[in-house]
Motif scaffolding. Structure first.
Motif, PDB file in Angstrom:
ATOM      1  N   GLU A  25      37.488  57.816  25.096  1.00  0.00           N
ATOM      2  CA  GLU A  25      36.211  57.237  24.683  1.00  0.00           C
ATOM      3  C   GLU A  25      35.234  57.239  25.865  1.00  0.00           C
ATOM      4  O   GLU A  25      34.060  57.594  25.724  1.00  0.00           O
ATOM      5  CB  GLU A  25      36.453  55.813  24.174  1.00  0.00           C
ATOM      6  N   TYR A  26      35.748  56.862  27.028  1.00  0.00           N
ATOM      7  CA  TYR A  26      34.911  56.840  28.227  1.00  0.00           C
ATOM      8  C   TYR A  26      34.430  58.250  28.582  1.00  0.00           C
ATOM      9  O   TYR A  26      33.252  58.467  28.861  1.00  0.00           O
ATOM     10  CB  TYR A  26      35.691  56.242  29.399  1.00  0.00           C
ATOM     11  N   MET A  27      35.343  59.221  28.569  1.00  0.00           N
ATOM     12  CA  MET A  27      34.983  60.584  28.963  1.00  0.00           C
ATOM     13  C   MET A  27      33.926  61.176  28.041  1.00  0.00           C
ATOM     14  O   MET A  27      33.030  61.903  28.495  1.00  0.00           O
ATOM     15  CB  MET A  27      36.223  61.478  29.011  1.00  0.00           C
ATOM     16  N   GLN A  28      33.994  60.869  26.765  1.00  0.00           N
ATOM     17  CA  GLN A  28      33.011  61.386  25.817  1.00  0.00           C
ATOM     18  C   GLN A  28      31.590  60.978  26.241  1.00  0.00           C
ATOM     19  O   GLN A  28      30.662  61.772  26.168  1.00  0.00           O
ATOM     20  CB  GLN A  28      33.319  60.883  24.409  1.00  0.00           C
ATOM     21  N   ARG A  74      32.477  64.488  36.969  1.00  0.00           N
ATOM     22  CA  ARG A  74      32.836  63.102  36.632  1.00  0.00           C
ATOM     23  C   ARG A  74      34.115  62.659  37.331  1.00  0.00           C
ATOM     24  O   ARG A  74      34.169  61.579  37.926  1.00  0.00           O
ATOM     25  CB  ARG A  74      33.014  62.985  35.109  1.00  0.00           C
ATOM     26  N   LEU A  75      35.155  63.484  37.262  1.00  0.00           N
ATOM     27  CA  LEU A  75      36.437  63.069  37.828  1.00  0.00           C
ATOM     28  C   LEU A  75      36.396  63.042  39.355  1.00  0.00           C
ATOM     29  O   LEU A  75      36.919  62.107  39.973  1.00  0.00           O
ATOM     30  CB  LEU A  75      37.564  63.961  37.322  1.00  0.00           C
ATOM     31  N   MET A  76      35.756  64.033  39.967  1.00  0.00           N
ATOM     32  CA  MET A  76      35.674  64.025  41.434  1.00  0.00           C
ATOM     33  C   MET A  76      34.859  62.829  41.917  1.00  0.00           C
ATOM     34  O   MET A  76      35.220  62.191  42.902  1.00  0.00           O
ATOM     35  CB  MET A  76      35.086  65.342  41.952  1.00  0.00           C
ATOM     36  N   ASP A  77      33.785  62.529  41.224  1.00  0.00           N
ATOM     37  CA  ASP A  77      32.962  61.368  41.571  1.00  0.00           C
ATOM     38  C   ASP A  77      33.788  60.090  41.460  1.00  0.00           C
ATOM     39  O   ASP A  77      33.831  59.275  42.389  1.00  0.00           O
ATOM     40  CB  ASP A  77      31.751  61.317  40.643  1.00  0.00           C
ATOM     41  N   ASP A  78      34.488  59.905  40.355  1.00  0.00           N
ATOM     42  CA  ASP A  78      35.245  58.667  40.147  1.00  0.00           C
ATOM     43  C   ASP A  78      36.430  58.534  41.103  1.00  0.00           C
ATOM     44  O   ASP A  78      36.782  57.420  41.486  1.00  0.00           O
ATOM     45  CB  ASP A  78      35.702  58.543  38.706  1.00  0.00           C
ATOM     46  N   ILE A  79      37.039  59.629  41.486  1.00  0.00           N
ATOM     47  CA  ILE A  79      38.147  59.548  42.441  1.00  0.00           C
ATOM     48  C   ILE A  79      37.667  58.930  43.746  1.00  0.00           C
ATOM     49  O   ILE A  79      38.331  58.064  44.309  1.00  0.00           O
ATOM     50  CB  ILE A  79      38.768  60.942  42.696  1.00  0.00           C
ATOM     51  N   GLU A  85      32.367  51.170  43.559  1.00  0.00           N
ATOM     52  CA  GLU A  85      31.564  50.792  42.403  1.00  0.00           C
ATOM     53  C   GLU A  85      32.070  49.514  41.744  1.00  0.00           C
ATOM     54  O   GLU A  85      31.282  48.756  41.197  1.00  0.00           O
ATOM     55  CB  GLU A  85      31.543  51.932  41.381  1.00  0.00           C
ATOM     56  N   GLN A  86      33.360  49.251  41.811  1.00  0.00           N
ATOM     57  CA  GLN A  86      33.905  48.064  41.174  1.00  0.00           C
ATOM     58  C   GLN A  86      33.692  46.794  42.005  1.00  0.00           C
ATOM     59  O   GLN A  86      34.006  45.694  41.555  1.00  0.00           O
ATOM     60  CB  GLN A  86      35.382  48.263  40.847  1.00  0.00           C
ATOM     61  N   VAL A  91      29.978  49.584  35.217  1.00  0.00           N
ATOM     62  CA  VAL A  91      30.819  50.036  34.116  1.00  0.00           C
ATOM     63  C   VAL A  91      32.146  50.526  34.703  1.00  0.00           C
ATOM     64  O   VAL A  91      32.206  50.967  35.846  1.00  0.00           O
ATOM     65  CB  VAL A  91      30.109  51.152  33.304  1.00  0.00           C
ATOM     66  N   ALA A  92      33.191  50.413  33.935  1.00  0.00           N
ATOM     67  CA  ALA A  92      34.498  50.892  34.380  1.00  0.00           C
ATOM     68  C   ALA A  92      34.423  52.389  34.673  1.00  0.00           C
ATOM     69  O   ALA A  92      33.592  53.104  34.114  1.00  0.00           O
ATOM     70  CB  ALA A  92      35.535  50.627  33.305  1.00  0.00           C
ATOM     71  N   SER A  93      35.287  52.858  35.540  1.00  0.00           N
ATOM     72  CA  SER A  93      35.353  54.293  35.821  1.00  0.00           C
ATOM     73  C   SER A  93      36.538  54.885  35.068  1.00  0.00           C
ATOM     74  O   SER A  93      37.301  54.175  34.413  1.00  0.00           O
ATOM     75  CB  SER A  93      35.506  54.531  37.325  1.00  0.00           C
ATOM     76  N   THR A  94      36.691  56.191  35.199  1.00  0.00           N
ATOM     77  CA  THR A  94      37.819  56.852  34.552  1.00  0.00           C
ATOM     78  C   THR A  94      39.144  56.268  35.012  1.00  0.00           C
ATOM     79  O   THR A  94      40.098  56.188  34.243  1.00  0.00           O
ATOM     80  CB  THR A  94      37.817  58.370  34.835  1.00  0.00           C
TER      81      THR A  94
END
Length: 173
Positions: A25-28, A74-79, A85-86, A91-94
């Protein structure tokens, strides 16, 4: 622009309600809110003499090469950025979505999974780049080059947020 604003709205609603979506849902939503599809579109508009209606429609339909590039971004950013960010209302990350959905997984396992997905996304880009498309190759080059920029920006650190180049974390304004 409309799609990216809508995705920002969904994410701000999730944040305000404390809702933690599933990973899928998040990835969409996050593949749009990362801005990559919009950057792809904007880069096409820079090729005035060749930006046909067909080319614009093709990129608007989120072809596999744009999706794969969005996954990389998206994934490289969230890693590299999810911990920072938390530390503030965000918002939650992946990572958080993956951990919620796969309760027994560790942060390290989530990141390992993301790294495999990034490798698969690069394979998809290569496949799409070599496959005939309804757009000329120089359009694909723009999408590929944007993915390369994302790779360089998020390879070891969040160089977008921490763009000072001195390795120090700086407060965001």
């Amino acid at each position: 622009m409309k799609k990216i604003v809508q995705s920002f709205h969904v994410q701000s609603k999730w944040r305000d309600e404390g809702y933690l979506p599933t990973f899928e849902e998040y990835m969409q939503i996050a593949l749009v809110s990362g801005g990559y599809p919009m950057l792809s579109m904007i880069s096409f508009m820079g090729i005035v003499e060749s930006s046909t209606k067909e080319a614009i429609e093709w990129v608007q339909n989120f072809p596999k090469i744009v999706e794969a590039s969005s996954i990389i971004c998206r994934l490289m950013d969230d890693i590299v950025s999810h911990t920072f960010e938390q530390e503030r209302p965000h918002v939650a990350s992946t990572v958080e979505c993956y951990l919620k959905q796969y309760g027994g997984a560790s942060k390290e396992e989530a990141i390992e999974y993301f790294r495999k997905e990034i490798v698969n996304a690069w394979k998809d880009i290569n496949e799409q780049y070599l496959k005939p498309t309804p757009v000329p190759p120089f359009f694909l080059e723009r999408i590929l080059n944007l993915a390369r920029v994302m790779d360089a920006t998020y390879k070891d650190d969040d160089a977008y947020t921490n763009s000072y180049g001195d390795g120090k974390k700086h407060a965001q304004i």
